[in-house]
Design a protein around this motif. Structure first.
Motif, PDB file in Angstrom:
ATOM      1  N   GLY A 109     -10.653  36.363  -6.370  1.00 52.41           N
ATOM      2  CA  GLY A 109      -9.203  36.243  -6.324  1.00 52.41           C
ATOM      3  C   GLY A 109      -8.436  37.547  -6.242  1.00 52.41           C
ATOM      4  O   GLY A 109      -7.213  37.539  -6.264  1.00 52.41           O
ATOM      5  N   ASN A 110      -9.133  38.662  -6.129  1.00 55.42           N
ATOM      6  CA  ASN A 110      -8.468  39.958  -5.984  1.00 55.42           C
ATOM      7  C   ASN A 110      -8.135  40.156  -4.500  1.00 55.42           C
ATOM      8  O   ASN A 110      -8.825  40.862  -3.772  1.00 55.42           O
ATOM      9  N   TRP A 111      -7.056  39.497  -4.049  1.00 52.53           N
ATOM     10  CA  TRP A 111      -6.695  39.470  -2.629  1.00 52.53           C
ATOM     11  C   TRP A 111      -6.268  40.824  -2.082  1.00 52.53           C
ATOM     12  O   TRP A 111      -6.241  41.020  -0.879  1.00 52.53           O
TER      13      TRP A 111
ATOM     14  N   PHE B 165     -13.517  43.813   8.143  1.00 57.05           N
ATOM     15  CA  PHE B 165     -13.469  43.300   6.781  1.00 57.05           C
ATOM     16  C   PHE B 165     -12.050  43.362   6.243  1.00 57.05           C
ATOM     17  O   PHE B 165     -11.547  42.389   5.674  1.00 57.05           O
ATOM     18  N   ASN B 166     -11.393  44.502   6.419  1.00 58.09           N
ATOM     19  CA  ASN B 166     -10.036  44.659   5.896  1.00 58.09           C
ATOM     20  C   ASN B 166      -9.049  43.739   6.601  1.00 58.09           C
ATOM     21  O   ASN B 166      -8.135  43.202   5.969  1.00 58.09           O
ATOM     22  N   GLU B 167      -9.244  43.524   7.892  1.00 57.74           N
ATOM     23  CA  GLU B 167      -8.386  42.585   8.622  1.00 57.74           C
ATOM     24  C   GLU B 167      -8.594  41.162   8.108  1.00 57.74           C
ATOM     25  O   GLU B 167      -7.632  40.419   7.895  1.00 57.74           O
ATOM     26  N   MET B 168      -9.847  40.802   7.874  1.00 53.60           N
ATOM     27  CA  MET B 168     -10.152  39.479   7.326  1.00 53.60           C
ATOM     28  C   MET B 168      -9.530  39.321   5.940  1.00 53.60           C
ATOM     29  O   MET B 168      -8.931  38.286   5.630  1.00 53.60           O
ATOM     30  N   ALA B 169      -9.659  40.349   5.110  1.00 48.94           N
ATOM     31  CA  ALA B 169      -9.095  40.295   3.764  1.00 48.94           C
ATOM     32  C   ALA B 169      -7.581  40.115   3.818  1.00 48.94           C
ATOM     33  O   ALA B 169      -7.010  39.332   3.050  1.00 48.94           O
ATOM     34  N   GLN B 170      -6.924  40.827   4.721  1.00 50.04           N
ATOM     35  CA  GLN B 170      -5.471  40.703   4.878  1.00 50.04           C
ATOM     36  C   GLN B 170      -5.098  39.286   5.302  1.00 50.04           C
ATOM     37  O   GLN B 170      -4.161  38.690   4.757  1.00 50.04           O
ATOM     38  N   ASN B 171      -5.828  38.743   6.273  1.00 47.85           N
ATOM     39  CA  ASN B 171      -5.551  37.388   6.746  1.00 47.85           C
ATOM     40  C   ASN B 171      -5.780  36.351   5.644  1.00 47.85           C
ATOM     41  O   ASN B 171      -5.008  35.397   5.520  1.00 47.85           O
ATOM     42  N   LEU B 172      -6.823  36.533   4.853  1.00 46.27           N
ATOM     43  CA  LEU B 172      -7.068  35.623   3.730  1.00 46.27           C
ATOM     44  C   LEU B 172      -5.946  35.709   2.707  1.00 46.27           C
ATOM     45  O   LEU B 172      -5.478  34.686   2.202  1.00 46.27           O
ATOM     46  N   GLN B 173      -5.509  36.921   2.412  1.00 44.37           N
ATOM     47  CA  GLN B 173      -4.427  37.105   1.451  1.00 44.37           C
ATOM     48  C   GLN B 173      -3.173  36.384   1.917  1.00 44.37           C
ATOM     49  O   GLN B 173      -2.527  35.674   1.142  1.00 44.37           O
TER      50      GLN B 173
ATOM     51  N   SER C  34      -2.991  33.874   4.167  1.00 41.91           N
ATOM     52  CA  SER C  34      -3.240  32.428   4.238  1.00 41.91           C
ATOM     53  C   SER C  34      -3.203  31.778   2.864  1.00 41.91           C
ATOM     54  O   SER C  34      -2.582  30.728   2.681  1.00 41.91           O
ATOM     55  N   PHE C  35      -3.855  32.385   1.893  1.00 43.29           N
ATOM     56  CA  PHE C  35      -3.864  31.803   0.561  1.00 43.29           C
ATOM     57  C   PHE C  35      -2.495  31.905  -0.096  1.00 43.29           C
ATOM     58  O   PHE C  35      -2.112  31.041  -0.869  1.00 43.29           O
ATOM     59  N   GLY C  36      -1.746  32.938   0.236  1.00 42.50           N
ATOM     60  CA  GLY C  36      -0.378  33.038  -0.258  1.00 42.50           C
ATOM     61  C   GLY C  36       0.484  31.924   0.290  1.00 42.50           C
ATOM     62  O   GLY C  36       1.293  31.326  -0.429  1.00 42.50           O
ATOM     63  N   GLU C  37       0.297  31.598   1.554  1.00 41.95           N
ATOM     64  CA  GLU C  37       1.051  30.502   2.167  1.00 41.95           C
ATOM     65  C   GLU C  37       0.647  29.162   1.574  1.00 41.95           C
ATOM     66  O   GLU C  37       1.486  28.287   1.392  1.00 41.95           O
ATOM     67  N   MET C  38      -0.634  29.002   1.246  1.00 43.28           N
ATOM     68  CA  MET C  38      -1.090  27.749   0.640  1.00 43.28           C
ATOM     69  C   MET C  38      -0.559  27.609  -0.786  1.00 43.28           C
ATOM     70  O   MET C  38      -0.227  26.517  -1.223  1.00 43.28           O
ATOM     71  N   LYS C  39      -0.464  28.725  -1.489  1.00 48.21           N
ATOM     72  CA  LYS C  39      -0.009  28.700  -2.879  1.00 48.21           C
ATOM     73  C   LYS C  39       1.483  28.431  -2.970  1.00 48.21           C
ATOM     74  O   LYS C  39       1.944  27.743  -3.867  1.00 48.21           O
ATOM     75  N   TYR C  40       2.238  28.984  -2.032  1.00 46.09           N
ATOM     76  CA  TYR C  40       3.689  28.838  -2.047  1.00 46.09           C
ATOM     77  C   TYR C  40       4.197  28.277  -0.714  1.00 46.09           C
ATOM     78  O   TYR C  40       4.941  28.943  -0.012  1.00 46.09           O
ATOM     79  N   PRO C  41       3.784  27.064  -0.344  1.00 46.18           N
ATOM     80  CA  PRO C  41       4.263  26.519   0.926  1.00 46.18           C
ATOM     81  C   PRO C  41       5.777  26.258   0.867  1.00 46.18           C
ATOM     82  O   PRO C  41       6.305  25.776  -0.133  1.00 46.18           O
TER      83      PRO C  41
END
Length: 70
Positions: free
Chosen positions: A23-25, A44-52, A54-61
């Motif tokens: 969970g350390n996005w 890796f860093n691009e993937m991490a940014q995209n995950l951060q 995406s999960f932010g959007e899922m958490k606060y739609p």
């Protein structure tokens, strides 16, 4: 060129991947190289940014529109 030239950056990426899984996005890795390891770091860093994001959007739609509706 020793084995650590390859294994150290791979270990750093592995640690970062585990931190992101926990969970350390914000976790990123900085490997300054112009070879395949450097490309893996950038990916890796691009993937991490995209995950951060995406999960932010899922958490606060619809967080901005929800505030205006109440």
């Amino acid at each position: 060129v020793g084995a650590k030239w390859v294994t150290k950056p791979m270990a750093l990426l592995n640690i970062a991947a585990k931190e992101i899984a926990q969970g350390n996005w914000e976790k990123r890795v900085e490997i300054e190289r112009d070879d395949e390891i450097g490309e893996l770091d950038k990916s890796f860093n691009e993937m991490a940014q995209n995950l951060q994001v995406s999960f932010g959007e899922m958490k606060y739609p619809n967080s901005s529109s929800a505030e205006g509706e109440e």
